[in-house]
Scaffold this active site. Structure first.
Site, PDB file in Angstrom:
ATOM      1  N   SER A 113      37.867 -48.678 -61.547  1.00 24.05           N
ATOM      2  CA  SER A 113      38.484 -48.560 -62.604  1.00 24.05           C
ATOM      3  C   SER A 113      38.779 -47.046 -62.974  1.00 24.05           C
ATOM      4  O   SER A 113      38.934 -46.223 -62.143  1.00 24.05           O
ATOM      5  CB  SER A 113      38.087 -49.404 -63.945  1.00 24.05           C
ATOM      6  OG  SER A 113      39.133 -49.287 -64.939  1.00 24.05           O
ATOM      7  N   HIS A 114      38.083 -46.749 -64.065  1.00 23.67           N
ATOM      8  CA  HIS A 114      38.288 -45.129 -64.489  1.00 23.67           C
ATOM      9  C   HIS A 114      37.024 -44.352 -64.147  1.00 23.67           C
ATOM     10  O   HIS A 114      37.033 -43.092 -64.453  1.00 23.67           O
ATOM     11  CB  HIS A 114      38.320 -45.330 -66.125  1.00 23.67           C
ATOM     12  CG  HIS A 114      37.083 -46.036 -66.687  1.00 23.67           C
ATOM     13  ND1 HIS A 114      37.514 -47.387 -66.524  1.00 23.67           N
ATOM     14  CD2 HIS A 114      36.121 -45.896 -67.545  1.00 23.67           C
ATOM     15  CE1 HIS A 114      36.125 -48.132 -67.077  1.00 23.67           C
ATOM     16  NE2 HIS A 114      35.585 -47.167 -67.586  1.00 23.67           N
ATOM     17  N   ASP A 277      44.861 -44.920 -65.873  1.00 22.91           N
ATOM     18  CA  ASP A 277      43.481 -44.621 -65.234  1.00 22.91           C
ATOM     19  C   ASP A 277      43.485 -44.850 -63.543  1.00 22.91           C
ATOM     20  O   ASP A 277      44.301 -45.345 -62.831  1.00 22.91           O
ATOM     21  CB  ASP A 277      42.416 -45.832 -65.773  1.00 22.91           C
ATOM     22  CG  ASP A 277      42.653 -47.008 -65.438  1.00 22.91           C
ATOM     23  OD1 ASP A 277      43.704 -47.346 -65.075  1.00 22.91           O
ATOM     24  OD2 ASP A 277      41.518 -47.774 -65.421  1.00 22.91           O
ATOM     25  N   ASP A 279      42.901 -47.420 -61.612  1.00 26.80           N
ATOM     26  CA  ASP A 279      43.511 -48.703 -61.155  1.00 26.80           C
ATOM     27  C   ASP A 279      44.795 -49.113 -61.637  1.00 26.80           C
ATOM     28  O   ASP A 279      45.301 -50.162 -61.685  1.00 26.80           O
ATOM     29  CB  ASP A 279      42.674 -49.785 -60.880  1.00 26.80           C
ATOM     30  CG  ASP A 279      41.976 -50.210 -62.444  1.00 26.80           C
ATOM     31  OD1 ASP A 279      42.005 -49.530 -63.075  1.00 26.80           O
ATOM     32  OD2 ASP A 279      41.793 -51.498 -62.444  1.00 26.80           O
ATOM     33  N   ASP A 281      45.333 -49.978 -64.833  1.00 25.62           N
ATOM     34  CA  ASP A 281      45.580 -50.843 -66.153  1.00 25.62           C
ATOM     35  C   ASP A 281      45.313 -50.270 -67.243  1.00 25.62           C
ATOM     36  O   ASP A 281      45.512 -50.923 -68.329  1.00 25.62           O
ATOM     37  CB  ASP A 281      44.528 -52.144 -65.880  1.00 25.62           C
ATOM     38  CG  ASP A 281      42.962 -51.590 -65.839  1.00 25.62           C
ATOM     39  OD1 ASP A 281      42.816 -50.573 -65.695  1.00 25.62           O
ATOM     40  OD2 ASP A 281      42.129 -52.621 -65.485  1.00 25.62           O
ATOM     41  N   ARG A 282      44.713 -48.978 -67.467  1.00 25.82           N
ATOM     42  CA  ARG A 282      44.452 -48.562 -68.683  1.00 25.82           C
ATOM     43  C   ARG A 282      45.737 -47.428 -69.237  1.00 25.82           C
ATOM     44  O   ARG A 282      46.279 -47.020 -68.228  1.00 25.82           O
ATOM     45  CB  ARG A 282      43.254 -47.625 -68.823  1.00 25.82           C
ATOM     46  CG  ARG A 282      41.892 -48.543 -68.934  1.00 25.82           C
ATOM     47  CD  ARG A 282      40.766 -47.412 -68.914  1.00 25.82           C
ATOM     48  NE  ARG A 282      39.647 -48.692 -68.851  1.00 25.82           N
ATOM     49  CZ  ARG A 282      38.348 -48.306 -69.555  1.00 25.82           C
ATOM     50  NH1 ARG A 282      38.416 -46.971 -70.154  1.00 25.82           N
ATOM     51  NH2 ARG A 282      37.503 -49.216 -69.483  1.00 25.82           N
ATOM     52  N   LYS A 376      45.173 -55.919 -68.136  1.00 27.14           N
ATOM     53  CA  LYS A 376      45.952 -55.210 -69.020  1.00 27.14           C
ATOM     54  C   LYS A 376      46.662 -54.109 -68.049  1.00 27.14           C
ATOM     55  O   LYS A 376      46.507 -54.214 -66.767  1.00 27.14           O
ATOM     56  CB  LYS A 376      44.849 -54.331 -69.638  1.00 27.14           C
ATOM     57  CG  LYS A 376      43.656 -53.645 -68.774  1.00 27.14           C
ATOM     58  CD  LYS A 376      42.738 -52.876 -69.992  1.00 27.14           C
ATOM     59  CE  LYS A 376      41.697 -52.540 -68.879  1.00 27.14           C
ATOM     60  NZ  LYS A 376      40.277 -52.921 -69.129  1.00 27.14           N
TER      61      LYS A 376
HETATM   62  C1  G1P Z   1      34.561 -51.269 -70.443  1.00 27.11           C
HETATM   63  C2  G1P Z   1      35.413 -51.276 -71.758  1.00 27.11           C
HETATM   64  C3  G1P Z   1      35.936 -52.727 -71.889  1.00 27.11           C
HETATM   65  C4  G1P Z   1      36.933 -52.880 -70.556  1.00 27.11           C
HETATM   66  C5  G1P Z   1      36.044 -52.811 -69.181  1.00 27.11           C
HETATM   67  C6  G1P Z   1      36.980 -52.955 -68.154  1.00 27.11           C
HETATM   68  O1  G1P Z   1      33.653 -52.280 -70.312  1.00 27.11           O
HETATM   69  O2  G1P Z   1      34.791 -51.339 -72.779  1.00 27.11           O
HETATM   70  O3  G1P Z   1      36.854 -52.790 -72.898  1.00 27.11           O
HETATM   71  O4  G1P Z   1      37.304 -54.260 -70.481  1.00 27.11           O
HETATM   72  O5  G1P Z   1      35.581 -51.376 -69.379  1.00 27.11           O
HETATM   73  O6  G1P Z   1      37.842 -51.765 -68.062  1.00 27.11           O
HETATM   74  P1  G1P Z   1      31.975 -51.867 -70.803  1.00 27.11           P
HETATM   75  O7  G1P Z   1      31.577 -50.762 -69.980  1.00 27.11           O
HETATM   76  O8  G1P Z   1      32.140 -51.430 -72.388  1.00 27.11           O
HETATM   77  O9  G1P Z   1      31.335 -53.117 -70.755  1.00 27.11           O
HETATM   78 ZN    ZN Z   2      41.098 -49.701 -64.813  1.00 30.33          ZN
END
Ligand code: G1P
Ligand code: ZN
Length: 543
Positions: A113-114, A277, A279, A281-282, A376
């Protein structure tokens, strides 16, 4: 081509977190690590014989090598077909859509992801089920159990697959279909939004800056914003996906997307800025001199999504993760549709979406989405904003002001303390937990605690319970502080502190969130003993 059975033994630490398994890339590259986990996914879902899987990732370092291994293991396991994005690329929402559109049995998404990418950064793998959404907890628990018992895995001895050649090819008995990663997704967006209205907005001189952060949405945004909607070339910044995201965190928030924030706060700022981000989704949404908090973005959608064709029939309901502000709830209550509070992580929205109880979902962590997929969706959020802006003719600032005037403003911020010693973080949470019964009625930093609990979620669709989902403190006057430990980090623990204060006084809607939240911030620090226990005097990241 022969199937080889390789002896292995369980590797510790393969427990899927908030969103699949995330580790340092070098860990994923260790002998048997990826293979053990992939075999455990296959075993955990009851095998892959005869199944169709969608496979793709965000293009980070190791993406293509990992896909090659997964494909040879899927072939060895008897899968019938794998649908793979060209070059091994698929954004997470595009993968979710493909699973649904093609009626696949599931999918494997390669992404952290990010989190930053590269050989010394992060990698991840997650399994999504036939509804296109992240595996539910019952499935991830089965996968985890398999990781603790795996003794061998199967892999086809074969040449690596050419991931760049569109069309079908065979790998043993399995068919591999390489598809353009953008086309199906772009078509779906065209069914949800009024592309003519958005095009007309651009033709009228409305300017957009979209920062793809050298991540997966570059090709998607170029195709949709620039080619299909006619935004000028250059609207998409950093549009070429890179294996290390250019050395940055592909995390669309004011800290990591500072360059975009600076553009949007400059004298010649465009009308609308957005970022997505790693991938895809954000999302981050920012107007001219006006950052929109993700919680507020969800509330705006709850109020105005019906202006877009795909939502013209109204909304069944809206769901938000527990730490997300209650701004969307206030819209739902005013408009008379259902609202839900779920644990952190998109997997908890799937049942509500599948059951038709909600249309929109969102998380404070820059995630918004709808029933169109089961993830998302960053670009979707950007397009919904553009559709709303096109129909209303208002600026982002005007829309926010109208919204707060009508519904009140839920001032909101999240403070992250990263790479905290895991034992220290666990102790902090444990100490808070132990005091939950004593806190109500006490006064700290001028605020009185009105309630304290640990969030537990009873899924209204499947009846399952998820406990230990974050500690909540409520204060007299509409304030709230939430504490939880991240389930996606790869180093130590990340303590997340979520801070919220409702303001309904029309004369007090324009404060800086950190100022409006000052008392809650002080109370949260004192009650949880953050600085004393962690030695930190300030958070590492404020969003
Ligand atoms: C974090 C975000 C959560 C999101 C997840 C995946 O998870 O807080 O809302 O769904 O990334 O993108 P966390 O690191 O808090 O468990
Ligand atoms: Zn992501």
């Amino acid at each position: 081509m022969t199937v080889k059975t390789i002896e292995t033994s369980p590797i510790a630490g393969q427990k899927p977190g908030t969103s699949g398994l995330r580790k340092k890339t070098r860990v994923f590259m260790e002998p048997h690590f990826l293979e053990n986990y992939t075999q455990s996914i296959f075993d955990g879902i009851g095998g892959v014989v005869g199944k169709t899987l969608v496979i793709g990732g965000d293009g980070r370092f190791f993406n293509d090598t990992a896909i090659g291994i997964i494909l040879r293991m899927a072939a060895a396991g008897g899968a019938a077909r794998c649908i793979v994005g060209q070059g091994g690329l698929l954004s997470t929402p595009a993968a979710s859509h493909l699973i649904r559109k093609r009626g696949a049995d599931g999918g494997l998404i390669l992404s952290a992801s990010h989190n930053p990418g590269g050989i010394d950064e992060d990698f991840g793998l997650k399994y999504n089920g036939p509804n296109g959404g992240p595996a539910t907890e019952s499935v991830t628990e089965k996968i985890y159990a398999c990781t603790r018992n795996v003794t061998s895995y199967q892999i086809l001895e074969a040449e690596n697959v050419d991931l760049d050649r569109i069309g079908t090819q065979s790998l043993g008995e399995m068919t591999i279909e390489i598809i353009d990663p953008v086309t199906d997704y772009a078509e779906l967006m065209g069914t949800l939004f009024d592309f003519n209205a958005i095009s007309a907005l651009f033709q009228g001189g409305f300017r957009v800056a979209f920062d793809a952060m050298h991540a997966i949405t570059g090709p998607y945004a170029r195709e949709i914003l620039e080619r299909r909607l006619g935004a000028p070339a250059g609207t998409v910044m950093n549009g070429t996906p890179l294996p290390d995201f250019g050395g940055r965190h592909p995390d669309p928030n004011p800290v990591w997307a500072k360059a975009l924030m600076d553009i949007m706060h400059s004298d010649d700022a465009p009308d609308f800025g957005a970022a997505s981000d790693g991938d895809g989704d954000r999302n981050m949404i920012v107007g001219r001199n006006c950052y929109v908090s993700p919680s507020d973005s969800l509330a705006i959608f709850a109020d105005l999504a019906h202006l877009a064709a795909g939502y013209a029939g109204g909304l069944a309901g809206v769901a938000r993760s527990m730490p997300t502000s209650a701004a969307a709830d206030r819209v739902a209550m005013a408009k008379g549709f259902a609202h839900f509070e779920t644990p952190t992580g998109w997997k908890f929205f799937g049942n509500l979406l599948d059951d038709g109880q909600v249309t929109l979902c969102g998380e404070e962590s820059a995630g918004t989405g709808s029933s169109h997929v089961r993830e998302k969706d960053g670009l979707w959020a950007v397009l919904l904003w553009l559709n709303i802006l096109a129909v209303t003719g208002k600026s982002v600032t005007e829309l926010m002001r109208d919204h707060w005037t009508r519904y009140g403003r839920n001032y909101y911020s999240r403070h992250d303390y990263e790479a905290v010693d895991s034992a220290v973080a666990d102790d902090l949470m444990q100490a808070l937990r132990a005091r939950l019964g004593d806190l109500p009625g006490t006064s700290v930093a001028g605020l009185t605690v009105s309630g304290a609990d640990e969030f537990s979620y009873l899924d209204p669709v499947d009846g399952s319970t998820s406990s230990g989902q974050g500690i909540r403190l409520y204060f007299d006057g509409g304030g709230r502080a939430v504490f939880r430990l991240s389930g996606t980090g790869t180093v130590g623990a990340t303590l997340r502190v979520y801070l919220e204060q409702l303001e309904t006084d029309a004369g007090a809607l324009d404060h800086h969130p950190q100022e409006a939240l000052a008392s809650i911030i002080a109370a949260a620090d004192t009650i949880a003993e953050i600085s004393t226990r962690t030695g930190r005097t300030a958070p590492d990241v404020i969003t």
